[in-house]
Design a protein around this motif. Structure first.
Motif, PDB file in Angstrom:
ATOM      1  N   LEU A  11      -4.542   4.664  -1.511  1.00 29.15           N
ATOM      2  CA  LEU A  11      -5.460   4.716  -0.367  1.00 29.15           C
ATOM      3  C   LEU A  11      -5.751   3.319   0.170  1.00 29.15           C
ATOM      4  O   LEU A  11      -5.832   3.118   1.388  1.00 29.15           O
ATOM      5  N   ALA A  12      -5.891   2.351  -0.724  1.00 31.57           N
ATOM      6  CA  ALA A  12      -6.113   0.971  -0.279  1.00 31.57           C
ATOM      7  C   ALA A  12      -4.898   0.456   0.484  1.00 31.57           C
ATOM      8  O   ALA A  12      -5.036  -0.200   1.521  1.00 31.57           O
ATOM      9  N   GLU A  13      -3.706   0.771   0.000  1.00 23.79           N
ATOM     10  CA  GLU A  13      -2.485   0.350   0.690  1.00 23.79           C
ATOM     11  C   GLU A  13      -2.370   1.002   2.065  1.00 23.79           C
ATOM     12  O   GLU A  13      -1.967   0.357   3.034  1.00 23.79           O
ATOM     13  N   ILE A  14      -2.707   2.277   2.149  1.00 24.59           N
ATOM     14  CA  ILE A  14      -2.663   2.984   3.433  1.00 24.59           C
ATOM     15  C   ILE A  14      -3.639   2.352   4.418  1.00 24.59           C
ATOM     16  O   ILE A  14      -3.315   2.150   5.592  1.00 24.59           O
ATOM     17  N   ALA A  15      -4.851   2.025   3.948  1.00 24.97           N
ATOM     18  CA  ALA A  15      -5.860   1.415   4.822  1.00 24.97           C
ATOM     19  C   ALA A  15      -5.376   0.079   5.362  1.00 24.97           C
ATOM     20  O   ALA A  15      -5.521  -0.214   6.555  1.00 24.97           O
ATOM     21  N   VAL A  16      -4.779  -0.736   4.496  1.00 27.51           N
ATOM     22  CA  VAL A  16      -4.268  -2.038   4.941  1.00 27.51           C
ATOM     23  C   VAL A  16      -3.110  -1.841   5.915  1.00 27.51           C
ATOM     24  O   VAL A  16      -3.010  -2.531   6.932  1.00 27.51           O
ATOM     25  N   ALA A  17      -2.247  -0.867   5.631  1.00 27.41           N
ATOM     26  CA  ALA A  17      -1.100  -0.619   6.508  1.00 27.41           C
ATOM     27  C   ALA A  17      -1.545  -0.161   7.893  1.00 27.41           C
ATOM     28  O   ALA A  17      -1.016  -0.631   8.911  1.00 27.41           O
ATOM     29  N   ILE A  18      -2.512   0.738   7.959  1.00 24.27           N
ATOM     30  CA  ILE A  18      -2.991   1.220   9.256  1.00 24.27           C
ATOM     31  C   ILE A  18      -3.619   0.082  10.047  1.00 24.27           C
ATOM     32  O   ILE A  18      -3.322  -0.114  11.226  1.00 24.27           O
ATOM     33  N   ALA A  19      -4.484  -0.675   9.396  1.00 24.65           N
ATOM     34  CA  ALA A  19      -5.145  -1.785  10.093  1.00 24.65           C
ATOM     35  C   ALA A  19      -4.124  -2.836  10.530  1.00 24.65           C
ATOM     36  O   ALA A  19      -4.180  -3.341  11.656  1.00 24.65           O
ATOM     37  N   GLY A  20      -3.189  -3.154   9.667  1.00 27.38           N
ATOM     38  CA  GLY A  20      -2.184  -4.146  10.017  1.00 27.38           C
ATOM     39  C   GLY A  20      -1.274  -3.688  11.139  1.00 27.38           C
ATOM     40  O   GLY A  20      -0.985  -4.443  12.074  1.00 27.38           O
ATOM     41  N   PHE A  21      -0.830  -2.447  11.060  1.00 28.10           N
ATOM     42  CA  PHE A  21       0.041  -1.933  12.110  1.00 28.10           C
ATOM     43  C   PHE A  21      -0.702  -1.825  13.431  1.00 28.10           C
ATOM     44  O   PHE A  21      -0.139  -2.099  14.494  1.00 28.10           O
ATOM     45  N   ALA A  22      -1.966  -1.461  13.386  1.00 29.02           N
ATOM     46  CA  ALA A  22      -2.765  -1.398  14.619  1.00 29.02           C
ATOM     47  C   ALA A  22      -2.901  -2.782  15.237  1.00 29.02           C
ATOM     48  O   ALA A  22      -2.816  -2.932  16.460  1.00 29.02           O
ATOM     49  N   VAL A  40     -11.929  -1.541  22.571  1.00 31.43           N
ATOM     50  CA  VAL A  40     -12.572  -2.442  21.612  1.00 31.43           C
ATOM     51  C   VAL A  40     -13.331  -1.636  20.555  1.00 31.43           C
ATOM     52  O   VAL A  40     -13.249  -1.938  19.352  1.00 31.43           O
ATOM     53  N   LEU A  41     -14.030  -0.599  20.981  1.00 27.89           N
ATOM     54  CA  LEU A  41     -14.760   0.239  20.029  1.00 27.89           C
ATOM     55  C   LEU A  41     -13.803   0.961  19.087  1.00 27.89           C
ATOM     56  O   LEU A  41     -14.084   1.092  17.889  1.00 27.89           O
ATOM     57  N   ARG A  42     -12.678   1.438  19.601  1.00 29.42           N
ATOM     58  CA  ARG A  42     -11.694   2.095  18.736  1.00 29.42           C
ATOM     59  C   ARG A  42     -11.136   1.126  17.702  1.00 29.42           C
ATOM     60  O   ARG A  42     -10.978   1.480  16.533  1.00 29.42           O
ATOM     61  N   LEU A  43     -10.815  -0.089  18.142  1.00 31.11           N
ATOM     62  CA  LEU A  43     -10.311  -1.091  17.202  1.00 31.11           C
ATOM     63  C   LEU A  43     -11.355  -1.430  16.139  1.00 31.11           C
ATOM     64  O   LEU A  43     -11.032  -1.553  14.949  1.00 31.11           O
ATOM     65  N   ARG A  44     -12.585  -1.570  16.560  1.00 30.58           N
ATOM     66  CA  ARG A  44     -13.647  -1.878  15.590  1.00 30.58           C
ATOM     67  C   ARG A  44     -13.815  -0.754  14.584  1.00 30.58           C
ATOM     68  O   ARG A  44     -13.947  -1.003  13.383  1.00 30.58           O
ATOM     69  N   ALA A  45     -13.799   0.494  15.060  1.00 32.50           N
ATOM     70  CA  ALA A  45     -13.924   1.633  14.147  1.00 32.50           C
ATOM     71  C   ALA A  45     -12.747   1.681  13.182  1.00 32.50           C
ATOM     72  O   ALA A  45     -12.918   1.902  11.973  1.00 32.50           O
ATOM     73  N   LEU A  46     -11.559   1.457  13.706  1.00 26.07           N
ATOM     74  CA  LEU A  46     -10.363   1.467  12.874  1.00 26.07           C
ATOM     75  C   LEU A  46     -10.465   0.433  11.758  1.00 26.07           C
ATOM     76  O   LEU A  46     -10.224   0.747  10.588  1.00 26.07           O
ATOM     77  N   PHE A  47     -10.826  -0.781  12.108  1.00 27.37           N
ATOM     78  CA  PHE A  47     -10.913  -1.837  11.098  1.00 27.37           C
ATOM     79  C   PHE A  47     -12.104  -1.627  10.160  1.00 27.37           C
ATOM     80  O   PHE A  47     -12.012  -1.930   8.968  1.00 27.37           O
ATOM     81  N   GLN A  48     -13.207  -1.097  10.656  1.00 21.39           N
ATOM     82  CA  GLN A  48     -14.358  -0.863   9.781  1.00 21.39           C
ATOM     83  C   GLN A  48     -14.039   0.185   8.710  1.00 21.39           C
ATOM     84  O   GLN A  48     -14.327  -0.027   7.528  1.00 21.39           O
ATOM     85  N   TYR A  49     -13.445   1.300   9.117  1.00 15.36           N
ATOM     86  CA  TYR A  49     -13.166   2.341   8.131  1.00 15.36           C
ATOM     87  C   TYR A  49     -12.016   1.951   7.215  1.00 15.36           C
ATOM     88  O   TYR A  49     -12.007   2.329   6.036  1.00 15.36           O
ATOM     89  N   SER A  50     -11.057   1.172   7.709  1.00 11.42           N
ATOM     90  CA  SER A  50     -10.024   0.639   6.820  1.00 11.42           C
ATOM     91  C   SER A  50     -10.659  -0.288   5.785  1.00 11.42           C
ATOM     92  O   SER A  50     -10.291  -0.258   4.602  1.00 11.42           O
ATOM     93  N   ALA A  51     -11.609  -1.093   6.217  1.00  8.96           N
ATOM     94  CA  ALA A  51     -12.298  -1.991   5.288  1.00  8.96           C
ATOM     95  C   ALA A  51     -13.124  -1.208   4.266  1.00  8.96           C
ATOM     96  O   ALA A  51     -13.198  -1.601   3.093  1.00  8.96           O
ATOM     97  N   LEU A  52     -13.734  -0.107   4.685  1.00  9.29           N
ATOM     98  CA  LEU A  52     -14.492   0.719   3.738  1.00  9.29           C
ATOM     99  C   LEU A  52     -13.575   1.293   2.663  1.00  9.29           C
ATOM    100  O   LEU A  52     -13.924   1.301   1.476  1.00  9.29           O
ATOM    101  N   ILE A  53     -12.408   1.782   3.073  1.00 10.79           N
ATOM    102  CA  ILE A  53     -11.458   2.332   2.100  1.00 10.79           C
ATOM    103  C   ILE A  53     -11.003   1.244   1.140  1.00 10.79           C
ATOM    104  O   ILE A  53     -10.985   1.438  -0.080  1.00 10.79           O
ATOM    105  N   LEU A  54     -10.648   0.108   1.703  1.00  6.84           N
ATOM    106  CA  LEU A  54     -10.169  -0.997   0.879  1.00  6.84           C
ATOM    107  C   LEU A  54     -11.249  -1.482  -0.082  1.00  6.84           C
ATOM    108  O   LEU A  54     -11.003  -1.637  -1.285  1.00  6.84           O
ATOM    109  N   ALA A  55     -12.444  -1.707   0.422  1.00  5.75           N
ATOM    110  CA  ALA A  55     -13.536  -2.184  -0.430  1.00  5.75           C
ATOM    111  C   ALA A  55     -13.899  -1.153  -1.501  1.00  5.75           C
ATOM    112  O   ALA A  55     -14.132  -1.518  -2.661  1.00  5.75           O
TER     113      ALA A  55
END
Length: 161
Positions: A11-22, A40-55
């Motif tokens: 799940l952490a790898e998927i979160a990093v991959a989604i954020a990186g590919f985005a 901008v809001l979509r990008l922020r949401a994408l990175f915030q939830y990817s960060a939550l998964i990773l953290a």
């Protein structure tokens, strides 16, 4: 000891991959550099939830590696994620809610998806911290966060404004 550590690593790898590919798709998308507020809001949401998964995933693994019992690790991560998810809900979905009527892409469906992690996941995380203390519920919440980030990425790619 955490039983499903491989799933949390995945799940952490998927979160990093989604954020990186985005990020790569956004930068090299072949379009002008100006982003409207909904993008901008979509990008922020994408990175915030990817960060939550990773953290959450890496935090759980780190607490487990420190020798703390899996039950206490699950309690710590569940409470921390409930708090972080609430903070994220006060950022992007709340700003989108204030923009409804001004921006065409702020629809009732987008608001429902934006607020759904806080409405659905925060009570589940708190219930997990107080009563269940199970890994499967964290896996379910992280998987839902992955779906939310994929939806934000899809909306960003198709540029539906």
């Amino acid at each position: 000891m955490i039983q499903y550590s491989e799933i949390f690593q995945l799940l952490a790898e998927i979160a990093v991959a989604i954020a990186g590919f985005a990020g790569v798709a956004t930068v090299f998308g072949g379009r002008e550099r100006f982003f409207n507020i909904s993008e901008v809001l979509r990008l922020r949401a994408l990175f915030q939830y990817s960060a939550l998964i990773l953290a959450g995933s890496l935090g759980l693994l780190a607490i487990d590696a420190a020798g703390i019992s899996s039950e206490k690790a699950i309690i710590c991560i569940s409470v921390a994620l409930a708090l972080a998810t609430t903070i994220c809900a006060l950022d992007v979905p709340w700003k989108a809610f204030k923009l409804r009527g001004k921006v065409d892409s702020v629809t009732p469906l987008s608001l429902a998806i934006g607020f759904s992690p806080s409405v659905l996941c925060v009570p589940l995380l708190l219930y997990n911290a107080l009563f269940l203390r199970q890994e499967w519920l964290l896996i379910a919440v992280f998987s839902y966060y992955v779906l939310v980030t994929l939806w934000a990425f899809y909306r960003l790619l198709v540029n539906r404004n």
